[in-house]
Design a protein around this motif. Sequence first.
Motif, PDB file in Angstrom:
ATOM      1  N   PRO A   1      55.920  -3.538 -48.430  1.00 44.67           N
ATOM      2  CA  PRO A   1      54.780  -2.826 -48.906  1.00 44.67           C
ATOM      3  C   PRO A   1      54.889  -2.972 -50.479  1.00 44.67           C
ATOM      4  N   PRO A   2      53.426  -2.538 -50.956  1.00 46.09           N
ATOM      5  CA  PRO A   2      53.461  -2.674 -52.446  1.00 46.09           C
ATOM      6  C   PRO A   2      54.398  -1.547 -52.983  1.00 46.09           C
ATOM      7  N   ARG A   3      54.950  -1.949 -54.160  1.00 43.99           N
ATOM      8  CA  ARG A   3      55.665  -1.091 -54.994  1.00 43.99           C
ATOM      9  C   ARG A   3      54.669   0.149 -55.716  1.00 43.99           C
ATOM     10  N   ASN A   4      55.125   1.390 -55.672  1.00 45.61           N
ATOM     11  CA  ASN A   4      54.452   2.409 -56.227  1.00 45.61           C
ATOM     12  C   ASN A   4      54.516   1.880 -57.888  1.00 45.61           C
ATOM     13  N   PRO A   5      53.313   2.162 -58.572  1.00 44.40           N
ATOM     14  CA  PRO A   5      53.488   1.853 -59.941  1.00 44.40           C
ATOM     15  C   PRO A   5      54.167   2.815 -60.640  1.00 44.40           C
ATOM     16  N   GLU A   6      54.149   4.175 -60.232  1.00 44.94           N
ATOM     17  CA  GLU A   6      54.776   5.301 -60.997  1.00 44.94           C
ATOM     18  C   GLU A   6      56.293   5.186 -60.844  1.00 44.94           C
ATOM     19  N   LEU A   7      56.763   4.775 -59.722  1.00 49.20           N
ATOM     20  CA  LEU A   7      58.167   4.417 -59.598  1.00 49.20           C
ATOM     21  C   LEU A   7      58.678   3.514 -60.344  1.00 49.20           C
ATOM     22  N   VAL A   8      57.923   2.289 -60.620  1.00 50.49           N
ATOM     23  CA  VAL A   8      58.312   1.148 -61.363  1.00 50.49           C
ATOM     24  C   VAL A   8      58.215   1.570 -62.681  1.00 50.49           C
ATOM     25  N   ALA A   9      57.459   2.507 -63.178  1.00 48.82           N
ATOM     26  CA  ALA A   9      57.523   2.873 -64.485  1.00 48.82           C
ATOM     27  C   ALA A   9      58.986   3.660 -64.595  1.00 48.82           C
ATOM     28  N   ARG A  10      58.825   4.703 -63.771  1.00 54.36           N
ATOM     29  CA  ARG A  10      60.111   5.340 -63.858  1.00 54.36           C
ATOM     30  C   ARG A  10      61.374   4.768 -63.763  1.00 54.36           C
ATOM     31  N   LEU A  11      61.671   3.848 -62.981  1.00 51.18           N
ATOM     32  CA  LEU A  11      62.691   2.891 -63.220  1.00 51.18           C
ATOM     33  C   LEU A  11      62.773   2.138 -64.377  1.00 51.18           C
ATOM     34  N   GLU A  12      61.764   1.882 -65.023  1.00 47.20           N
ATOM     35  CA  GLU A  12      61.870   0.875 -66.301  1.00 47.20           C
ATOM     36  C   GLU A  12      62.377   1.979 -67.421  1.00 47.20           C
ATOM     37  N   ARG A  13      61.844   3.087 -67.364  1.00 43.90           N
ATOM     38  CA  ARG A  13      62.451   4.033 -68.353  1.00 43.90           C
ATOM     39  C   ARG A  13      64.039   4.354 -68.079  1.00 43.90           C
ATOM     40  N   ILE A  14      64.214   4.437 -66.842  1.00 40.73           N
ATOM     41  CA  ILE A  14      65.687   4.833 -66.842  1.00 40.73           C
ATOM     42  C   ILE A  14      66.579   3.638 -67.153  1.00 40.73           C
ATOM     43  N   LYS A  15      66.276   2.420 -66.979  1.00 39.81           N
ATOM     44  CA  LYS A  15      66.906   1.214 -67.397  1.00 39.81           C
ATOM     45  C   LYS A  15      67.030   1.209 -68.813  1.00 39.81           C
ATOM     46  N   ALA A  16      65.847   1.487 -69.472  1.00 39.34           N
ATOM     47  CA  ALA A  16      65.823   1.517 -70.702  1.00 39.34           C
ATOM     48  C   ALA A  16      66.918   2.575 -71.605  1.00 39.34           C
ATOM     49  N   LYS A  17      66.958   3.674 -70.854  1.00 34.54           N
ATOM     50  CA  LYS A  17      67.608   4.820 -71.416  1.00 34.54           C
ATOM     51  C   LYS A  17      69.221   4.554 -71.149  1.00 34.54           C
ATOM     52  N   LEU A  18      69.427   3.874 -69.960  1.00 33.58           N
ATOM     53  CA  LEU A  18      70.716   3.290 -69.671  1.00 33.58           C
ATOM     54  C   LEU A  18      71.519   2.078 -70.552  1.00 33.58           C
ATOM     55  N   ALA A  19      70.549   1.540 -71.057  1.00 33.16           N
ATOM     56  CA  ALA A  19      70.838   0.108 -71.810  1.00 33.16           C
ATOM     57  C   ALA A  19      71.007   0.840 -73.338  1.00 33.16           C
TER      58      ALA A  19
END
Length: 199
Positions: free
Chosen positions: A84-102
Amino acid sequence: MASSFVVGDKFRNKVTELLEKSDSSLPQTLREELEETVGGAEATILSFSTARRLQKYLQDQGHPFYLHELLEDSSLHLPEVVKPPRNPELVARLERIKAKLANEEYNRITRNVNTQEMNRSGNLSEFGRQVRSVKAVVATVFNFLVTVVAAFFCSYMGSQYLFTDTAARVLSAVIAASVVGLAELYVLVRTMEGELGEP
């Protein structure tokens, strides 16, 4: 999940022989499904339910070959899984979490790096420490000199009541200044030993 077989040549040949026998009591629905399966030139699919009915028919009729022998060169048909296509809100949230962890990892790695470096010989905090150390030494030496000179003049001025001769007054003042200077040096050395002995 697999629900059918991709049939091979052995299955095609045996089922074709079975279908060509005019005296076979093959049920009409099973016959149609098998004809549809072996009729195509390319790889065809046999559902599990049709395979079960064919096995039951072969057991009931007492045929000399078994279903597993028919399906020796066949393989399971695994349908392609459609993601199924990925939820754009979820993708944006994951990117924010990855940036915060980095960013947290970067801060953890660079925690002990001082950005106020002066040159290769040291940084500003070390220079400040050295200046404070020099100031303390200068103050200690100045204090020592003032104490010895004050002791000399005090003894010289106070000895006028004891001695009338200037040479005796100077000699008594030098002796008093020497005693005070040695006492001051003793206290200074003990203080330095205490500072150096601290961990």
